[in-house]
Design a protein around this motif. Structure first.
Motif, PDB file in Angstrom:
ATOM      1  N   ILE A  15       0.833  -1.207   0.000  1.00 47.92           N
ATOM      2  CA  ILE A  15       0.000   0.000   0.000  1.00 47.92           C
ATOM      3  C   ILE A  15       0.867   1.256   0.000  1.00 47.92           C
ATOM      4  O   ILE A  15       0.654   2.187  -0.794  1.00 47.92           O
ATOM      5  N   VAL A  16       1.871   1.288   0.892  1.00 48.00           N
ATOM      6  CA  VAL A  16       2.754   2.450   0.978  1.00 48.00           C
ATOM      7  C   VAL A  16       3.472   2.673  -0.349  1.00 48.00           C
ATOM      8  O   VAL A  16       3.528   3.797  -0.872  1.00 48.00           O
ATOM      9  N   LEU A  17       4.032   1.602  -0.930  1.00 43.57           N
ATOM     10  CA  LEU A  17       4.753   1.745  -2.187  1.00 43.57           C
ATOM     11  C   LEU A  17       3.811   2.098  -3.335  1.00 43.57           C
ATOM     12  O   LEU A  17       4.172   2.865  -4.239  1.00 43.57           O
ATOM     13  N   LEU A  19       1.316   3.950  -3.182  1.00 41.33           N
ATOM     14  CA  LEU A  19       0.967   5.361  -3.064  1.00 41.33           C
ATOM     15  C   LEU A  19       2.169   6.285  -3.261  1.00 41.33           C
ATOM     16  O   LEU A  19       2.003   7.504  -3.294  1.00 41.33           O
ATOM     17  N   SER A  20       3.358   5.704  -3.384  1.00 42.34           N
ATOM     18  CA  SER A  20       4.546   6.548  -3.434  1.00 42.34           C
ATOM     19  C   SER A  20       5.556   6.062  -4.460  1.00 42.34           C
ATOM     20  O   SER A  20       5.305   6.115  -5.661  1.00 42.34           O
ATOM     21  N   LEU A  21       6.694   5.547  -3.988  1.00 36.67           N
ATOM     22  CA  LEU A  21       7.813   5.280  -4.876  1.00 36.67           C
ATOM     23  C   LEU A  21       7.663   4.007  -5.699  1.00 36.67           C
ATOM     24  O   LEU A  21       8.296   3.868  -6.747  1.00 36.67           O
ATOM     25  N   GLY A  22       6.839   3.078  -5.246  1.00 39.87           N
ATOM     26  CA  GLY A  22       6.543   1.916  -6.075  1.00 39.87           C
ATOM     27  C   GLY A  22       5.782   2.340  -7.315  1.00 39.87           C
ATOM     28  O   GLY A  22       6.049   1.864  -8.432  1.00 39.87           O
ATOM     29  N   GLN A  23       4.844   3.242  -7.131  1.00 36.50           N
ATOM     30  CA  GLN A  23       4.107   3.808  -8.265  1.00 36.50           C
ATOM     31  C   GLN A  23       5.062   4.538  -9.202  1.00 36.50           C
ATOM     32  O   GLN A  23       4.981   4.398 -10.434  1.00 36.50           O
ATOM     33  N   SER A  24       5.995   5.294  -8.623  1.00 35.88           N
ATOM     34  CA  SER A  24       6.977   6.017  -9.433  1.00 35.88           C
ATOM     35  C   SER A  24       7.835   5.053 -10.239  1.00 35.88           C
ATOM     36  O   SER A  24       8.185   5.330 -11.394  1.00 35.88           O
ATOM     37  N   ALA A  25       8.181   3.891  -9.643  1.00 34.02           N
ATOM     38  CA  ALA A  25       9.000   2.903 -10.336  1.00 34.02           C
ATOM     39  C   ALA A  25       8.269   2.345 -11.550  1.00 34.02           C
ATOM     40  O   ALA A  25       8.865   2.165 -12.625  1.00 34.02           O
ATOM     41  N   VAL A  26       6.987   2.067 -11.400  1.00 34.98           N
ATOM     42  CA  VAL A  26       6.202   1.533 -12.522  1.00 34.98           C
ATOM     43  C   VAL A  26       6.145   2.558 -13.653  1.00 34.98           C
ATOM     44  O   VAL A  26       6.382   2.235 -14.832  1.00 34.98           O
ATOM     45  N   TYR A  27       5.821   3.795 -13.324  1.00 36.48           N
ATOM     46  CA  TYR A  27       5.780   4.841 -14.339  1.00 36.48           C
ATOM     47  C   TYR A  27       7.152   5.025 -14.998  1.00 36.48           C
ATOM     48  O   TYR A  27       7.257   5.274 -16.205  1.00 36.48           O
ATOM     49  N   VAL A  72       2.459  12.962   1.903  1.00 39.74           N
ATOM     50  CA  VAL A  72       1.418  12.242   2.648  1.00 39.74           C
ATOM     51  C   VAL A  72       1.818  10.790   2.934  1.00 39.74           C
ATOM     52  O   VAL A  72       1.621  10.301   4.050  1.00 39.74           O
ATOM     53  N   PRO A  73       2.407  10.043   1.970  1.00 36.94           N
ATOM     54  CA  PRO A  73       2.854   8.681   2.296  1.00 36.94           C
ATOM     55  C   PRO A  73       3.890   8.636   3.417  1.00 36.94           C
ATOM     56  O   PRO A  73       3.969   7.641   4.143  1.00 36.94           O
ATOM     57  N   VAL A  74       4.670   9.693   3.563  1.00 35.55           N
ATOM     58  CA  VAL A  74       5.631   9.743   4.670  1.00 35.55           C
ATOM     59  C   VAL A  74       4.884   9.800   5.999  1.00 35.55           C
ATOM     60  O   VAL A  74       5.256   9.120   6.974  1.00 35.55           O
ATOM     61  N   LEU A  75       3.826  10.585   6.052  1.00 34.86           N
ATOM     62  CA  LEU A  75       3.007  10.635   7.265  1.00 34.86           C
ATOM     63  C   LEU A  75       2.386   9.274   7.550  1.00 34.86           C
ATOM     64  O   LEU A  75       2.283   8.852   8.714  1.00 34.86           O
ATOM     65  N   LEU A  76       1.985   8.574   6.496  1.00 35.51           N
ATOM     66  CA  LEU A  76       1.427   7.232   6.658  1.00 35.51           C
ATOM     67  C   LEU A  76       2.468   6.289   7.244  1.00 35.51           C
ATOM     68  O   LEU A  76       2.166   5.480   8.135  1.00 35.51           O
ATOM     69  N   VAL A  77       3.696   6.397   6.786  1.00 34.26           N
ATOM     70  CA  VAL A  77       4.790   5.577   7.321  1.00 34.26           C
ATOM     71  C   VAL A  77       5.022   5.877   8.796  1.00 34.26           C
ATOM     72  O   VAL A  77       5.193   4.961   9.614  1.00 34.26           O
ATOM     73  N   GLY A 175      14.602   3.882   5.779  1.00 34.72           N
ATOM     74  CA  GLY A 175      14.120   3.655   7.139  1.00 34.72           C
ATOM     75  C   GLY A 175      12.957   2.694   7.238  1.00 34.72           C
ATOM     76  O   GLY A 175      13.002   1.692   7.967  1.00 34.72           O
ATOM     77  N   TYR A 176      11.898   2.963   6.484  1.00 37.39           N
ATOM     78  CA  TYR A 176      10.682   2.150   6.579  1.00 37.39           C
ATOM     79  C   TYR A 176      10.886   0.749   6.022  1.00 37.39           C
ATOM     80  O   TYR A 176      10.559  -0.254   6.669  1.00 37.39           O
ATOM     81  N   LEU A 177      11.422   0.663   4.792  1.00 34.60           N
ATOM     82  CA  LEU A 177      11.542  -0.656   4.169  1.00 34.60           C
ATOM     83  C   LEU A 177      12.520  -1.567   4.907  1.00 34.60           C
ATOM     84  O   LEU A 177      12.261  -2.772   5.054  1.00 34.60           O
ATOM     85  N   LEU A 178      13.629  -1.033   5.385  1.00 35.22           N
ATOM     86  CA  LEU A 178      14.566  -1.895   6.115  1.00 35.22           C
ATOM     87  C   LEU A 178      13.950  -2.386   7.420  1.00 35.22           C
ATOM     88  O   LEU A 178      14.206  -3.522   7.851  1.00 35.22           O
TER      89      LEU A 178
END
Length: 259
Positions: A15-17, A19-27, A72-77, A175-178
């Motif tokens: 979910i986090v990815l 909404l954020s950098l996972g989405q960026s990776a796909v694009y 906003v995803p940072v706040l979610l993290v 930080g979050y993923l590790l």
């Protein structure tokens, strides 16, 4: 307090990815394929900060909204990482606070700043050589750090944009993923490798050179984080690198024939 299952944590990470950098990776992958099927990569361009309106204050509004909503995803993290039983909102010094867990606070400002400066120099200088090599080999697009019009707010917005990228990437990708990968039972080398490949992947729209460079940067940053458990020096280093690139290009790019 109930401990989330690995299945729940995996869903949380997706979910986090998403909404954020996972989405960026796909694009980024799609954009790379688009560029490669149009012309050789060496003939392509990648613009990092684009103007979004020909009307000055609407452009400013769009730029600020992009920066705000990207965080906003940072706040979610922070919400996911905060121990709800122990911590209270905004209590960065509480043992249960995500700010303390990630080392995203001002507990040691001098040391964090020195480490950030050192990292910026360590990563920044070789990056210039890697970019030049990538261009020469035809595997990297021409990168335009800023295409904003020259307004009174251009430099402040570029600085905010650099800080946005630094906080978003270092908090989530390191930080979050590790933290979550550790709870999956992954080994440290595997966690660092996946984190670093993700960092490289959302830069693929710039070409294969930036993918390699950012993946290597990811290894260095993630390795340091496993030693210090502090994301703040990484944020400082990343922000400095982007500020120099964004603001330097905006102010001096045309003067040296780059704009």
């Amino acid at each position: 307090m109930l401990v989330p299952s690995r299945r729940r944590l995996r869903l949380e990470v997706w979910i986090v990815l998403g909404l954020s950098l996972g989405q960026s990776a796909v694009y980024s992958v799609v954009q790379l394929l688009d560029k490669m099927t149009r012309a050789p990569l060496a003939e392509g361009t990648s613009t990092l900060n684009r103007s979004q309106s020909t009307r000055e204050y609407f452009d400013l509004t769009y730029q600020l909204l992009d920066i705000i909503f990207a965080l906003v995803p940072v706040l979610l993290v922070f919400y996911f990482l905060t121990d709800q039983r122990q911590a209270t909102p905004g209590d960065a010094g509480n043992p249960g606070s995500a700010f303390r867990k990630l080392g995203f606070n001002f507990a040691r400002p001098g040391r964090d700043l020195l480490q950030g400066l050192g990292l910026a120099a360590l990563i920044g200088i070789p990056s210039l050589g890697l970019y030049a090599a990538g261009r020469a080999l035809g595997i990297t697009t021409a990168i335009i750090p800023s295409a904003l019009d020259a307004y009174w707010w251009t430099v402040p917005v570029l600085i905010l944009s650099a800080m946005r990228h630094a906080v978003l990437e270092e908090v989530i990708v390191v930080g979050y993923l590790l933290d979550r990968f550790g709870k999956f039972g992954w080994s440290t080398p595997l966690a660092i490798a996946v984190s670093s490949l993700l960092r490289g992947s959302y830069h693929l729209y710039q070409g294969f050179g930036p993918f390699i460079g950012n993946a290597v940067m990811g290894v260095v940053f993630a390795w340091l984080y496993t030693r210090t458990k502090r994301v703040m020096p990484l944020v400082i280093a990343h922000a400095l690198l982007d500020i120099v690139a964004f603001v330097g290009f905006s102010l001096f790019g045309k003067a040296v024939g780059l704009g």
